[in-house]
Write a protein that holds these residues in place. Structure first.
Motif, PDB file in Angstrom:
ATOM      1  N   GLY A  28     -43.350 -23.355  68.765  1.00 19.71           N
ATOM      2  CA  GLY A  28     -43.058 -22.214  68.104  1.00 19.71           C
ATOM      3  C   GLY A  28     -44.325 -21.493  67.240  1.00 19.71           C
ATOM      4  N   LYS A  73     -42.897 -19.875  72.469  1.00 19.65           N
ATOM      5  CA  LYS A  73     -41.363 -19.393  72.090  1.00 19.65           C
ATOM      6  C   LYS A  73     -41.465 -18.229  71.381  1.00 19.65           C
ATOM      7  N   TRP A 108     -37.781 -19.082  74.361  1.00 21.86           N
ATOM      8  CA  TRP A 108     -38.248 -20.672  74.586  1.00 21.86           C
ATOM      9  C   TRP A 108     -39.524 -20.614  75.309  1.00 21.86           C
ATOM     10  N   GLU A 138     -45.603 -23.869  74.330  1.00 25.18           N
ATOM     11  CA  GLU A 138     -44.236 -23.751  73.654  1.00 25.18           C
ATOM     12  C   GLU A 138     -44.367 -22.393  72.320  1.00 25.18           C
TER      13      GLU A 138
END
Length: 267
Positions: free
Chosen positions: A49, A79, A109, A77
Motif C-alpha cells: 500500500g 494498491k 489491490w 502491491e
C-alpha cells in the motif's frame, strides 16, 4: 505491516540529471545515451500500500548515504487505482518520476510501480508486456550492453500465470530488446523448500519458478526470508553473474533491514 526489507542491486550507472531521457516506448525511439561504468542502485520492496507506507519509503531514502541512494525503486502491491493520479501526494516522490501498472479491474489491490531518478535513460517497453498480468518491462542502455529489467507482482495462488509467461516469452524479450543483461524482480508468491528454503510446502508456483531458472540459465540471488513466516517471496532472478561479480553485505537486523546485493564489473 509496512515495508518488506528493500533489496539493492548495483549495476552500471551515470546519466545527465539535467536532461530527461526517460520515456514509454510503443514504437521505435531515438537512440539513448548509454550509462558509463559506475554503480546504479536498484531497490525492490513490497510496500503493501503506497498510500499508507510512502512515508517509510521516504524515510529510508533520507537515511541512506548519498552514494547509496536508489536510482530505481521497484514496488509491488502499490494498491492504487485510476482515482489516484501520478502527481498525487500519495505517489509523487521528490527527484523521481514514476511509471505504474494498476490491477486491471481497478480494485485498488495488487499492482506494481517503478520510481526512477529524473534523467535516467530508462524506457518502458509497453508493447512487450502481457495484457492480463501485473508485469512491467523496461530497458536501460549500459556500457556493458542493454539491461532488460522486469518487475512483476504475482497474486497469491495465481502466481503460475506470470511465471509461465516469462518461461514462454523471455527468449523473445531478450531478442527483441537485444538485451545481454537480464533481471526479473518482484513478489513471486511461490514456495520451494529445497530451492528457496521455504517453510511452507513446495507448491506448483515454486516448481514453475525453479523450472524457469533452469530453462533459461538464471539464478535467484535473494538468500534471506522476505516474509514474516520465513519464506522468500520477493525474488531477484538474473543472469547478471555472467557480466558482474556478486558480493552480499548483510547489516544488523532492524524492522526495515536492508540486504545489499552489489554487482560490479569484473577486473
Amino acid at each position: 505491516m509496512g515495508l518488506t526489507p528493500p533489496f539493492c542491486i548495483h549495476v552500471a550507472k551515470s546519466y545527465n540529471a539535467n536532461k530527461r531521457t526517460d520515456q514509454t516506448r510503443t514504437t521505435k525511439c531515438a537512440p539513448r545515451t548509454r550509462l558509463p561504468n559506475s554503480n546504479m542502485n536498484i531497490w525492490l520492496t513490497n510496500i503493501r500500500g503506497l498510500r499508507t507506507n510512502k512515508g517509510q519509503l521516504e524515510a529510508r531514502i533520507r537515511n541512506t548515504p548519498s552514494d547509496s541512494k536508489p536510482d530505481i525503486i521497484l514496488i509491488d502491491e502499490s494498491k492504487l487505482d485510476s482515482s489516484v493520479p501520478d502527481d498525487s501526494h500519495f505517489i509523487s516522490l521528490n527527484g523521481y518520476s514514476c511509471m505504474r501498472r494498476d490491477r486491471t479491474d481497478d480494485s485498488g489491490w495488487g499492482g506494481c510501480l517503478i520510481y526512477h531518478r529524473n534523467g535516467l535513460p530508462i524506457v518502458r517497453e509497453t508493447h512487450l508486456e502481457p495484457k492480463k498480468h501485473e508485469l512491467m518491462v523496461f530497458t536501460i542502455l549500459t556500457k556493458s550492453g542493454t539491461l532488460l529489467l522486469s518487475l512483476v507482482y504475482c497474486p497469491p495462488k495465481k502466481a503460475i500465470g506470470p511465471i509461465d509467461w516469462y518461461d514462454k516469452h523471455l527468449d523473445s524479450l531478450i531478442s527483441k530488446t537485444k538485451a545481454n543483461i537480464c533481471v526479473l524482480a518482484g513478489d513471486f508468491n511461490c514456495h520451494h523448500r529445497e530451492w528457496l528454503a521455504s517453510r511452507s510446502p513446495t507448491d506448483a508456483e515454486g516448481k514453475a519458478a525453479f523450472n524457469l531458472c533452469c530453462a533459461h540459465d538464471l539464478t535467484q540471488i535473494v538468500d534471506k526470508p522476505t516474509h514474516k513466516l520465513g519464506n522468500r517471496l520477493d525474488l531477484i532472478i538474473t543472469a547478471l553473474m555472467l557480466h558482474y561479480v556478486l558480493s552480499i553485505q548483510l547489516p544488523s537486523t532492524t524492522t526495515l533491514a536492508l540486504q545489499t546485493i552489489t554487482l560490479s564489473r569484473p577486473c
